[in-house]
Structure formats: C-alpha cells, structure tokens
Design a protein around this motif. Structure first.
Motif, PDB file in Angstrom:
ATOM      1  N   TRP A  75       2.996   2.841   3.150  1.00  0.00           N
ATOM      2  CA  TRP A  75       4.453   2.780   3.043  1.00  0.00           C
ATOM      3  C   TRP A  75       5.065   4.157   3.224  1.00  0.00           C
ATOM      4  O   TRP A  75       5.974   4.353   4.024  1.00  0.00           O
ATOM      5  N   LYS A  76       4.552   5.132   2.485  1.00  0.00           N
ATOM      6  CA  LYS A  76       5.105   6.482   2.568  1.00  0.00           C
ATOM      7  C   LYS A  76       4.831   7.122   3.926  1.00  0.00           C
ATOM      8  O   LYS A  76       5.694   7.810   4.473  1.00  0.00           O
ATOM      9  N   ASP A  81       0.845  -1.188   0.000  1.00  0.00           N
ATOM     10  CA  ASP A  81       0.000   0.000   0.000  1.00  0.00           C
ATOM     11  C   ASP A  81       0.886   1.246   0.000  1.00  0.00           C
ATOM     12  O   ASP A  81       1.607   1.508   0.958  1.00  0.00           O
ATOM     13  N   GLU A  82       0.815   2.004  -1.076  1.00  0.00           N
ATOM     14  CA  GLU A  82       1.691   3.168  -1.228  1.00  0.00           C
ATOM     15  C   GLU A  82       1.485   4.184  -0.112  1.00  0.00           C
ATOM     16  O   GLU A  82       2.448   4.725   0.430  1.00  0.00           O
ATOM     17  N   TYR A  85       8.276   4.540  -3.787  1.00  0.00           N
ATOM     18  CA  TYR A  85       7.342   3.438  -3.931  1.00  0.00           C
ATOM     19  C   TYR A  85       7.382   2.975  -5.361  1.00  0.00           C
ATOM     20  O   TYR A  85       7.486   3.810  -6.251  1.00  0.00           O
ATOM     21  N   PRO A  86       7.385   1.721  -5.646  1.00  0.00           N
ATOM     22  CA  PRO A  86       7.026   0.581  -4.814  1.00  0.00           C
ATOM     23  C   PRO A  86       8.057   0.292  -3.718  1.00  0.00           C
ATOM     24  O   PRO A  86       9.198   0.734  -3.794  1.00  0.00           O
TER      25      PRO A  86
END
Length: 173
Positions: free
Chosen positions: A36-37, A32-33, A49-50
């Motif tokens: 993650w960020k 999940d972008e 990302y990825p």
C-alpha cells in the motif's frame, strides 16, 4: 428505442470498467502495508495505513458509542484519537452497512473509489465531450488532492459522485 438501450449498455460498461479497475488495482495491495505504502509513494502521496484510513473514523466512532462515550467529544477507539466530525447520518450509514471491521472498511473504500471513478468516466464518455477538455482536466487527476482522496477513502468522494450523477440525470430530464 435503440439509443435508449445503447445508453444503458454504455452506463453498465462504464460501471463495470470502474469497479474492475479499482478492485484490480487496490484490492491486492489494501491488506498489505508495504504494498500500500509503496504504491502511493510512487504517486508522491504520503500514505496512511490501514488502507482508506479516513474511513476508520466511522468504525471507531461506532465502537466508541458502544462503549458509552460520545465520539464527538472523545473518540477513544480511533487509532489516531481523531474526534468524529461528520454529521450523525454517517453513524447511521456505518451502522446499516456494518462497517465494523477492517474488511468491511476496505470494501466500502473500494466501492467509494469505484463510484467516484464511474462519475468521472461518465464525464469523459458523453457524446458532446471535447478532447481538448480532456487534456485540460488530465492534470487534475494526478493532483495530490485527487490522489489523496482515493488513498484515504474520503467521504467527500461520495458527495461529489452523487452530486455529479444527480446533475447529469436532472439535465437529461
């Protein structure tokens, strides 16, 4: 004989802890972008990302080779158009491990991070390790280079882990 089994159990326990911790933290956010960020912005790391973005050059270089191009000269499959700058052995490793899709890259990144954390845990749980050394090393684990290595899945983590574990093993012999 008991000490030998105690050491083996300790190593297995530390390996389990490192894999469990890394997979528990990173697996839910790797796909999940936004998650993650958000996670890496908390630690003041500018994320890509990825997830484990530096490992995608392994995948893209394999694709470029399949298309008949040289990834060292023109890596047309890389999303960021980065040239492949690793030794050729990494292409072989990528091919053997079948790092050809997002899931395999993320899994490989999780394993890299787990092995790296495992090598650090071994350092901390040595019988002659001093607590003052822990407090001296603690700021290093929150440094931007350390965290960025984990976030990007840098192959340097493998080299550091293997070297460190080899030195510990050689010292014991």
């Amino acid at each position: 004989m008991i000490n030998k089994y105690k050491k083996i159990y300790r190593l297995i326990f530390l390996l389990f802890i490192s894999f469990f911790t890394v997979f528990l933290i990173f697996l839910p956010i790797s796909f999940d972008e936004f998650k993650w960020k958000s996670f890496w912005f908390i630690w003041k790391v500018n994320p890509m990302y990825p997830a484990f973005a530096d490992l995608y050059i392994l995948n893209s270089s394999l694709e470029t080779l399949t298309l008949g191009k040289n990834p060292y000269i023109e890596n047309i499959s890389d999303p960021w158009k980065r040239l492949f700058n690793y030794p050729p052995v990494w292409l072989e490793i990528s091919s053997i491990l079948k790092l050809d899709n997002k899931n395999s890259i993320i899994f490989f990144g999780l394993v890299l991070n787990s092995l790296f954390i495992f090598s650090i845990l071994i350092l901390f749980f040595r019988k002659n390790f001093l607590i003052k050394i822990f407090f001296l090393l603690l700021p290093l684990f929150f440094s931007s280079s350390f965290l960025k290595g984990l976030e990007r899945g840098q192959t340097d983590l493998v080299i550091v882990s293997v070297t460190f574990l080899t030195l510990i093993y050689v010292k014991r012999k």
